[in-house]
Design a protein around this motif. Structure first.
Motif, PDB file in Angstrom:
ATOM      1  N   LYS A   1       0.556  -1.169  -0.344  1.00 13.39           N
ATOM      2  CA  LYS A   1       0.015  -0.308   0.187  1.00 13.39           C
ATOM      3  C   LYS A   1       0.973   1.134   0.150  1.00 13.39           C
ATOM      4  CE  LYS A   1      -2.449   0.213   3.416  1.00 13.39           C
ATOM      5  NZ  LYS A   1      -3.708   0.289   4.563  1.00 13.39           N
TER       6      LYS A   1
ATOM      7  N   ARG B   1       1.364   4.446  -2.841  1.00 14.69           N
ATOM      8  CA  ARG B   1       1.401   5.955  -3.088  1.00 14.69           C
ATOM      9  C   ARG B   1       2.622   6.554  -3.373  1.00 14.69           C
ATOM     10  NH1 ARG B   1       0.785   7.197   2.842  1.00 14.69           N
ATOM     11  NH2 ARG B   1       0.817   8.817   2.509  1.00 14.69           N
TER      12      ARG B   1
ATOM     13  N   GLU C   1      -3.029  -5.798  -4.169  1.00 17.25           N
ATOM     14  CA  GLU C   1      -2.835  -3.851  -3.239  1.00 17.25           C
ATOM     15  C   GLU C   1      -2.675  -3.377  -3.531  1.00 17.25           C
ATOM     16  OE1 GLU C   1      -2.300  -3.605   2.121  1.00 17.25           O
ATOM     17  OE2 GLU C   1      -3.767  -5.261   1.385  1.00 17.25           O
TER      18      GLU C   1
ATOM     19  N   ALA D   1      -4.016   0.768  -3.374  1.00 18.89           N
ATOM     20  CA  ALA D   1      -3.855   2.165  -3.657  1.00 18.89           C
ATOM     21  C   ALA D   1      -3.345   2.862  -4.538  1.00 18.89           C
ATOM     22  CB  ALA D   1      -2.172   1.891  -2.553  1.00 18.89           C
TER      23      ALA D   1
ATOM     24  N   ARG E   1      -6.316   5.293  -5.886  1.00 24.71           N
ATOM     25  CA  ARG E   1      -6.403   6.422  -5.025  1.00 24.71           C
ATOM     26  C   ARG E   1      -5.728   7.493  -5.718  1.00 24.71           C
ATOM     27  NH1 ARG E   1      -6.461   4.165   0.985  1.00 24.71           N
ATOM     28  NH2 ARG E   1      -4.266   4.321   0.438  1.00 24.71           N
TER      29      ARG E   1
ATOM     30  N   GLU F   1     -11.477   2.315  -0.050  1.00 18.25           N
ATOM     31  CA  GLU F   1     -10.777   2.833   1.508  1.00 18.25           C
ATOM     32  C   GLU F   1     -11.164   1.159   2.460  1.00 18.25           C
ATOM     33  OE1 GLU F   1      -8.640   5.024   2.637  1.00 18.25           O
ATOM     34  OE2 GLU F   1      -8.974   6.520   0.794  1.00 18.25           O
TER      35      GLU F   1
ATOM     36  N   LEU G   1      -9.386  -1.666   1.156  1.00 18.85           N
ATOM     37  CA  LEU G   1      -7.357  -1.718   1.566  1.00 18.85           C
ATOM     38  C   LEU G   1      -7.275  -1.332   2.693  1.00 18.85           C
ATOM     39  CD1 LEU G   1      -5.891   1.226  -0.648  1.00 18.85           C
ATOM     40  CD2 LEU G   1      -5.224  -0.885  -1.152  1.00 18.85           C
TER      41      LEU G   1
ATOM     42  N   THR H   1      -9.300  -7.939  -1.949  1.00 16.72           N
ATOM     43  CA  THR H   1      -8.961  -6.660  -2.594  1.00 16.72           C
ATOM     44  C   THR H   1      -8.936  -7.277  -4.118  1.00 16.72           C
ATOM     45  OG1 THR H   1      -6.834  -7.374  -2.849  1.00 16.72           O
ATOM     46  CG2 THR H   1      -7.309  -4.793  -1.726  1.00 16.72           C
TER      47      THR H   1
END
Length: 493
Positions: A341, A345, A389, A393, A396, A450, A453, A458
Motif C-alpha cells: 500500500k 502511494r 493491494e 492504492a 486513489r 478504502e 484496502l 482487494t
C-alpha cells in the motif's frame, strides 16, 4: 499467452494506455519461462550427454566447464525438485533425457499444469503448505533411498520452494508449521529471507538438506534464478557468495543457525506465540540437525547452474517492448521489499509528478519496479495479494489522471493465496491494472477502495471493476510493476 482476460481489461477507462501496459507486461511474462534456457544447458551425441553453459554459471565456479556423462555407463538418472513453475524445467529434462530418465518427483503449486510424462507431479499449497507438500516430500525422500554412487540426480528449486518443500522434523506437526507461516508471513508481514532462517531449521528438506539426501550421486543443481544476482545476503555476487549467502535455494547450502532462528522470532515478538513443539526443537537443535553448510556441500560431487540469468529476465523483455512502442524506460528498483500500500502511494506519486511537471523524466515514459512487496494482514481475513493491494492504492492517487495507467502482477500468475468466489472469476488473481477512471467507477458502483484496502480484501473489487488480471501459472521471478505515463499528444489523451 500469460494474461488470459486481456480483452476484458482494455474495454474501459484509458483504453490505449491499458492496452499498452498489458502488451508490455505480456512481453515480460512470456520471457519468464525457463524451458528454453534449460534446453540450452544440454547437448546430446548419441549416448553421451553434455551438461554445461557458461551463461548459466556463477562467476568463480571452481568446476567451470562442460560435464560429459556416458549415459550407458550411468546406472540411473533421477529428477527431483520443487517450486512454482518448476515443471517447465522438468519438462525440458524429460525431453533431453528421454528413455535414460529413470524416475523423478517434482512438487508444484496447485493450478500448475506441467504436463510431465515420466516425472511424477505432486501438488502443494503456497504460501501456507498443506498435506500435498508433505506427501510430495515423502516421495522424494523415498526416491533418495534408491540412489547409488553410479547415479546422476538433477535437482530443481524455484521460487515457492520454501513452502512446497515442506517435511517437518520429527515432533513438529504440519499444523504447527502452518500456524508459524500464517503468523509470520501473513499476519506480521515478515520477509521471506527472514522467515526461511526459521523454517529451514524445522524441516527435513530445506537448507540444503535436499542435496544431503542425494549426496551419494553426482548432482546437478538447477536454480531458477540468476546464479550471480540472486536474492542473497552475502556481499559477494559469485559462486562462493551464492553458497554462503543463500537461504531459499534448498538444493544449496545456507549459513544460518538455530540461535539466529530464535532471535528472529523474538525480534518480531513471535516467540511466545509459536507452537511449543517449534520452540522446543529450536532450543534443542543438534549439530546433526543443522542445515547443510558450505564446507559439507563442497565435498559433494555436484554442479550448480542458474537457468534464469538476468539477461533472460522479464525486465529486459518488458523494457524492450516498451521502447519499441515509443516510450522511454527506467527501472526504479529491482529490490523492493516494503508494504504494498505504501509502495502504491509513493510510486504513483512519482507518476503524477512526471505527468504534472515533467520531472525527473519527461513523458511518454514507462517506469518499472520489481522485488517482493509485503502485506501485513494482521487479523484481517480478506482475499487479495500484494500486487492487487498495490494497484488499488495507486487508483486513489491517480484519480482523474488522463495519462497514467499502472499494472502490477506476480510473475508466477498467482498473487496471494486465492479464495475468490465470484461466478466466472478465477480463485486467484495474478494482479491488477488501474487508471485515472478506476476510483470514480468504484464510487459509482458503491464499492469502497478504502474499506477494501483496510481489510486487505482487494480481489473482489478489482474483478468487479474489470481490473483484476487472470493469468496462466508459471515460474515466480518476483513482482512486475509497470507505471505508464503517456505523453500529451499522439501517445497520450
Amino acid at each position: 499467452m500469460r494474461i488470459l482476460n486481456r480483452e476484458g481489461l482494455i474495454d474501459r477507462g484509458n483504453k490505449k494506455g491499458r492496452e499498452d501496459v498489458l502488451s508490455i507486461m505480456e512481453a515480460g511474462l512470456l520471457a519468464s519461462d525457463p524451458y528454453e534456457n534449460t534446453r540450452q544447458l544440454f547437448s546430446r551425441d548419441n549416448d553421451m550427454l553434455y551438461v554445461g553453459n557458461k551463461r548459466f554459471e556463477a562467476e568463480g565456479d571452481p568446476h567451470s566447464g562442460v560435464e560429459a556423462i556416458d549415459l550407458k555407463e550411468t546406472r540411473a538418472i533421477y529428477v527431483v525438485g520443487a517450486g512454482k513453475g518448476a515443471g517447465r524445467v522438468a519438462m525440458a529434462l524429460e525431453e533431453v533425457l528421454g528413455d535414460f530418465l529413470t524416475d523423478g518427483v517434482v512438487l508444484v503449486k496447485h493450478g500448475d499444469r506441467p504436463g510431465l510424462k515420466r516425472i511424477k507431479t505432486c501438488y502443494g499449497a503456497h504460501p501456507i503448505p498443506d498435506e500435498g507438500c508433505v506427501a510430495g516430500c515423502e516421495r522424494i525422500k523415498e526416491l533418495s533411498r534408491q540412489v547409488t554412487e553410479q547415479d546422476v540426480v538433477f535437482t530443481i528449486i524455484a521460487n515457492g520452494g520454501s513452502s512446497l518443500l515442506t517435511l517437518p522434523e520429527e515432533g513438529i506437526s504440519l499444523t504447527d508449521v502452518q500456524r508459524l507461516t500464517a503468523m509470520m508471513q501473513i499476519e506480521k508481514g515478515v520477509a521471506t529471507v527472514e522467515l526461511n532462517v526459521v523454517r529451514n531449521h524445522l524441516d527435513q528438506m530445506k537448507g540444503g538438506k535436499l542435496s544431503r539426501l542425494f549426496a551419494k550421486a553426482m548432482q546437478f543443481h538447477l536454480i531458477v534464478t540468476d546464479a550471480n544476482h540472486h536474492v542473497i545476503q552475502d556481499k559477494r555476487h559469485d559462486y562462493e557468495g551464492l553458497l554462503r549467502g543463500n537461504v531459499w535455494l534448498h538444493n544449496l547450502p545456507e549459513a544460518s543457525t538455530f540461535s539466529q532462528a530464535m532471535k528472529i522470532l523474538k525480534s518480531y515478538k513471535a516467540w511466545e506465540s509459536c507452537p511449543a513443539s517449534i520452540r522446543k526443537f529450536l532450543e534443542n537443535g543438534t549439530a546433526e540437525q543443522e542445515t547443510v553448510k558450505y564446507e559439507e556441500f563442497m565435498k559433494m560431487r555436484c554442479r550448480v547452474f542458474g537457468v534464469m540469468p538476468d539477461c533472460a529476465h522479464f525486465l529486459p523483455a518488458a523494457r524492450k517492448k516498451a521502447e519499441k512502442m515509443g516510450y522511454q524506460t527506467a527501472v526504479l528498483s529491482q529490490v523492493i521489499q516494503a508494504e504494498a500500500k505504501e509502495c502504491g502511494r509513493i510510486l504513483s506519486a512519482i507518476g503524477r509528478n512526471i505527468e504534472e511537471y515533467g520531472e525527473p523524466v519527461k513523458a511518454p515514459v514507462v517506469l518499472f519496479s520489481s522485488g517482493e512487496m509485503l502485506v501485513t494482514v494482521e487479523k484481517k481475513a480478506g482475499i487479495g495479494g500484494r500486487n492487487q493491494e498495490f494497484v488499488l492504492a495507486c487508483a486513489r492517487q491517480i484519480r482523474g489522471s488522463k495519462r497514467i495507467v499502472i499494472g502490477s502482477v506476480d510473475s508466477d500468475g498467482t498473487d496471494g493465496p486465492g479464495g475468490l468466489a465470484i461466478p466466472g472469476a478465477p480463485s486467484c488473481l495474478g494482479g491488477g491494472i488501474v487508471d485515472g477512471t478506476t476510483a470514480d467507477r468504484a464510487e459509482e458502483k458503491g464499492l469502497s477502495i478504502e474499506e477494501c484496502l483496510r481489510n486487505h480484501d482487494t480481489s473482489g473489487i478489482l474483478w468487479q471493476l474489470g481490473c483484476g488480471i487472470h493469468m496462466e501459472q508459471n515460474i515466480s521471478l518476483n513482482d512486475l510493476t509497470v507505471i505508464l505515463i503517456q505523453g500529451a499528444g499522439k501517445n497520450g489523451d
